[in-house]
Design a protein around this motif. Sequence first.
Motif, mmCIF file in Angstrom:
data_model
loop_
_atom_site.group_PDB
_atom_site.id
_atom_site.type_symbol
_atom_site.label_atom_id
_atom_site.label_comp_id
_atom_site.label_asym_id
_atom_site.label_seq_id
_atom_site.Cartn_x
_atom_site.Cartn_y
_atom_site.Cartn_z
ATOM 1 N N PRO A 99 -8.110 -14.404 4.506
ATOM 2 C CA PRO A 99 -8.899 -14.168 5.744
ATOM 3 C C PRO A 99 -8.471 -15.035 6.929
ATOM 4 N N ASP A 100 -7.883 -16.225 6.620
ATOM 5 C CA ASP A 100 -7.437 -17.057 7.730
ATOM 6 C C ASP A 100 -6.272 -16.404 8.467
ATOM 7 N N GLU A 101 -5.368 -15.795 7.725
ATOM 8 C CA GLU A 101 -4.219 -15.139 8.360
ATOM 9 C C GLU A 101 -4.553 -13.730 8.828
ATOM 10 N N TYR A 102 -5.450 -13.056 8.096
ATOM 11 C CA TYR A 102 -5.830 -11.688 8.433
ATOM 12 C C TYR A 102 -7.350 -11.643 8.607
ATOM 13 N N PRO A 103 -7.806 -11.859 9.820
ATOM 14 C CA PRO A 103 -9.269 -11.833 10.044
ATOM 15 C C PRO A 103 -9.883 -10.497 9.648
ATOM 16 N N GLU A 104 -9.167 -9.416 9.903
ATOM 17 C CA GLU A 104 -9.615 -8.097 9.482
ATOM 18 C C GLU A 104 -8.861 -7.700 8.202
ATOM 19 N N PRO A 105 -9.555 -7.189 7.206
ATOM 20 C CA PRO A 105 -8.856 -6.799 5.964
ATOM 21 C C PRO A 105 -7.900 -5.639 6.217
ATOM 22 N N LEU A 106 -6.805 -5.652 5.496
ATOM 23 C CA LEU A 106 -5.845 -4.553 5.629
ATOM 24 C C LEU A 106 -6.416 -3.276 5.024
ATOM 25 N N SER A 107 -5.843 -2.163 5.444
ATOM 26 C CA SER A 107 -6.297 -0.878 4.907
ATOM 27 C C SER A 107 -5.915 -0.766 3.432
ATOM 28 N N ALA A 108 -6.566 0.145 2.736
ATOM 29 C CA ALA A 108 -6.288 0.344 1.303
ATOM 30 C C ALA A 108 -4.839 0.738 1.073
ATOM 31 N N LEU A 109 -4.268 1.532 2.010
ATOM 32 C CA LEU A 109 -2.877 1.957 1.866
ATOM 33 C C LEU A 109 -1.929 0.776 1.930
ATOM 34 N N GLU A 110 -2.082 -0.081 2.948
ATOM 35 C CA GLU A 110 -1.176 -1.212 3.115
ATOM 36 C C GLU A 110 -1.352 -2.233 1.989
ATOM 37 N N CYS A 111 -2.591 -2.498 1.624
ATOM 38 C CA CYS A 111 -2.847 -3.508 0.604
ATOM 39 C C CYS A 111 -2.319 -3.054 -0.764
ATOM 40 N N LEU A 112 -2.637 -1.825 -1.171
ATOM 41 C CA LEU A 112 -2.206 -1.352 -2.479
ATOM 42 C C LEU A 112 -0.698 -1.175 -2.549
ATOM 43 N N GLN A 113 -0.092 -0.743 -1.452
ATOM 44 C CA GLN A 113 1.360 -0.587 -1.466
ATOM 45 C C GLN A 113 2.064 -1.934 -1.577
ATOM 46 N N SER A 114 1.514 -2.955 -0.959
ATOM 47 C CA SER A 114 2.122 -4.285 -1.069
ATOM 48 C C SER A 114 1.955 -4.856 -2.478
ATOM 49 N N VAL A 115 0.910 -4.450 -3.187
ATOM 50 C CA VAL A 115 0.686 -4.953 -4.541
ATOM 51 C C VAL A 115 1.502 -4.155 -5.560
ATOM 52 N N VAL A 116 1.474 -2.826 -5.439
ATOM 53 C CA VAL A 116 2.153 -1.975 -6.421
ATOM 54 C C VAL A 116 3.663 -2.031 -6.225
ATOM 55 N N ASP A 117 4.111 -1.920 -4.973
ATOM 56 C CA ASP A 117 5.556 -1.905 -4.679
ATOM 57 C C ASP A 117 5.855 -3.009 -3.666
ATOM 58 N N PRO A 118 5.902 -4.266 -4.112
ATOM 59 C CA PRO A 118 6.065 -5.367 -3.153
ATOM 60 C C PRO A 118 7.412 -5.360 -2.438
ATOM 61 N N LYS A 119 8.481 -4.895 -3.080
ATOM 62 C CA LYS A 119 9.812 -4.908 -2.473
ATOM 63 C C LYS A 119 10.171 -3.588 -1.793
ATOM 64 N N SER A 120 9.248 -2.650 -1.795
ATOM 65 C CA SER A 120 9.446 -1.343 -1.149
ATOM 66 C C SER A 120 10.700 -0.633 -1.655
ATOM 67 N N ASN A 121 10.945 -0.727 -2.939
ATOM 68 C CA ASN A 121 12.102 -0.044 -3.536
ATOM 69 C C ASN A 121 11.690 1.153 -4.394
ATOM 70 N N GLY A 122 10.404 1.539 -4.304
ATOM 71 C CA GLY A 122 9.935 2.720 -5.022
ATOM 72 C C GLY A 122 9.781 2.524 -6.512
ATOM 73 N N VAL A 123 9.465 1.304 -6.969
ATOM 74 C CA VAL A 123 9.315 1.003 -8.398
ATOM 75 C C VAL A 123 7.994 0.278 -8.601
ATOM 76 N N ASN A 124 7.219 0.758 -9.587
ATOM 77 C CA ASN A 124 5.967 0.114 -9.965
ATOM 78 C C ASN A 124 6.308 -1.030 -10.916
ATOM 79 N N LYS A 125 6.580 -2.196 -10.336
ATOM 80 C CA LYS A 125 7.129 -3.306 -11.103
ATOM 81 C C LYS A 125 6.173 -3.787 -12.186
ATOM 82 N N HIS A 126 4.901 -3.971 -11.862
ATOM 83 C CA HIS A 126 3.926 -4.548 -12.791
ATOM 84 C C HIS A 126 3.150 -3.482 -13.565
ATOM 85 N N ARG A 127 3.522 -2.231 -13.444
ATOM 86 C CA ARG A 127 2.937 -1.113 -14.212
ATOM 87 C C ARG A 127 1.424 -1.035 -14.021
ATOM 88 N N TYR A 128 1.041 -0.783 -12.761
ATOM 89 C CA TYR A 128 -0.370 -0.649 -12.430
ATOM 90 C C TYR A 128 -0.773 0.829 -12.473
#
Length: 309
Positions: A99-128
């Motif tokens: 919250p200190d860096e992001y006063p407003e929470p990110l959208s579900a799309l941005e947040c989930l995409q950063s968690v599921v595909d952190p490197k943006s290479n189209g791979v579900n690394k942690h198998r979520y």
Amino acid sequence: MPRAKRSKQYRKLMEQFSMSFGFREPYQVIVDADFIAEANKCKMDVMRRLEDTLHGQVKPLITQCSMRHLYGRKSEPGVEAAIEQAKNHFERRRCGHHPDEYPEPLSALECLQSVVDPKSNGVNKHRYVCAVNDETVRAKLRQVAGTPLIFIRRSVMIMEPMATVSVKIRSKDEKSKFRAELKTPDNKRKREDDDSDEEDAQQAAPNAGEADKPRKKKKAHGPKEPNPLAVKKKKSKPNPNQKPDNQNSKGSKAEEAVTTESTTKAEVTKRKRLRKHKGKGASTNSEAAAASGDGDGEANAADTKNQET
């Protein structure tokens, strides 16, 4: 779709994900704010329904941004119960959006995409496994290979079929495995041949001084020869100088008849027994005949002279 048929389909789908992308129990399920709010609105037992859908144990997760979204919707009916459930039963997934860096929470799309595909290479690394109700978020996550998607519609939990990106990767892996299985028998045979050659060399080393024994020839591959018992014998050509079999048989029969006649005559013409007569002349003639032994004719002549005397 009937419940039993849908359950069977979901089980097969998770087996495909586990074989192709390495999913294991307990399955890590990331839930967004809309999904948990809809589940509480329908009075659904989220944990039990997730286990029934995925056919295995479940580990539910929720991101920090989704929790902030729930707190922002606290005034809506049923959201407080969702917040309590998320706090008590769902593990917090730290997405890094403080919250200190992001006063407003990110959208579900941005947040989930950063968690599921952190490197943006189209791979579900942690198998979520993503449990998301927003259609736009699910459309974006379909582009990430190996991502099972779950949503709620009309108080029914539904699991989407495998996306085209995941299907392509799965088919490619299956083809490579199939080709590897086709190649393995030749490699095994080569290894066996190498091992047999090494064993032959080891056996031949101690017996190097001995005389070389003749080895059996290997059978030649190819068409086999016909059975000699089933082949007709070739007819021999007649020899002009040789008499036919009938004449040879007749000649042999004649020879046999001549030999039999000669033997019978020899048996019949045996020396006859001589009669002994009283008198000197008879004794002298008999002694002369016995001494001479010339044959049957001389014996007969001696008998006639004795009779005349």
